[in-house]
Design a protein around this motif. Structure first.
Motif, mmCIF file in Angstrom:
data_model
loop_
_atom_site.group_PDB
_atom_site.id
_atom_site.type_symbol
_atom_site.label_atom_id
_atom_site.label_comp_id
_atom_site.label_asym_id
_atom_site.label_seq_id
_atom_site.Cartn_x
_atom_site.Cartn_y
_atom_site.Cartn_z
ATOM 1 N N THR A 9 48.955 31.118 36.920
ATOM 2 C CA THR A 9 47.613 31.558 36.657
ATOM 3 C C THR A 9 47.786 32.718 37.619
ATOM 4 N N LYS A 11 45.238 37.365 38.615
ATOM 5 C CA LYS A 11 43.577 36.862 38.676
ATOM 6 C C LYS A 11 43.764 38.344 37.620
ATOM 7 N N ASP A 20 35.214 37.945 39.291
ATOM 8 C CA ASP A 20 36.590 37.522 39.303
ATOM 9 C C ASP A 20 36.448 36.211 37.932
ATOM 10 N N TYR A 22 40.315 34.881 35.838
ATOM 11 C CA TYR A 22 41.230 34.228 36.064
ATOM 12 C C TYR A 22 42.075 33.769 34.616
#
Length: 128
Positions: A9, A11, A20, A22
């Motif tokens: 994963t 960002k 934020d 992901y």
């Protein structure tokens, strides 16, 4: 046939997102299949910048509550099970509502063209 192992994963880059976000890449698009697929996880209030896709984009919302908007369109709320289709070159944004996470599967064929960040006034609408 080609086997691609799951990637970590990552960002989402701040050039593309506010807040934020992901990304899990599920299919990268390539010579054997041009389809790119990703699972995109938005924290509350997180959203994409304005963008478009050569070839369009289909989103399948898998959990939470989100917001989507086409350029010059109204902000629409989406929830788990909803499918959003943006046409070839259609300028739009999408993300989580202020109080909920939202995850969607993004399916594209062409490259994205990224624009300006969505302002708080655009995100919250004229009543906020």
């Amino acid at each position: 046939m080609e086997l691609n192992k799951r990637q970590p994963t990552i960002k989402g880059p701040s050039d593309w997102f506010t807040g934020d976000v992901y990304l899990d890449r599920l299919a990268n698009g390539g010579e054997l299949s041009p389809l790119s697929v990703g699972s995109v996880h938005f924290t509350p209030g997180a959203r994409t910048a304005w963008h478009s896709h050569r070839g369009g984009q289909t989103l399948y919302v898998t959990e939470g509550k989100g917001l989507v908007q086409a350029h010059d369109g109204e902000v629409l709320e989406v929830t788990s099970g909803d499918v959003v289709v943006s046409g070839d070159g259609e300028l739009h944004w999408h993300g989580a509502t202020p109080d909920y996470y939202m995850t969607h599967i993004s399916m594209t064929i062409g490259e994205a063209t990224w624009g300006q960040h969505v302002t708080d006034a655009q995100y919250f609408g004229p009543s906020k």
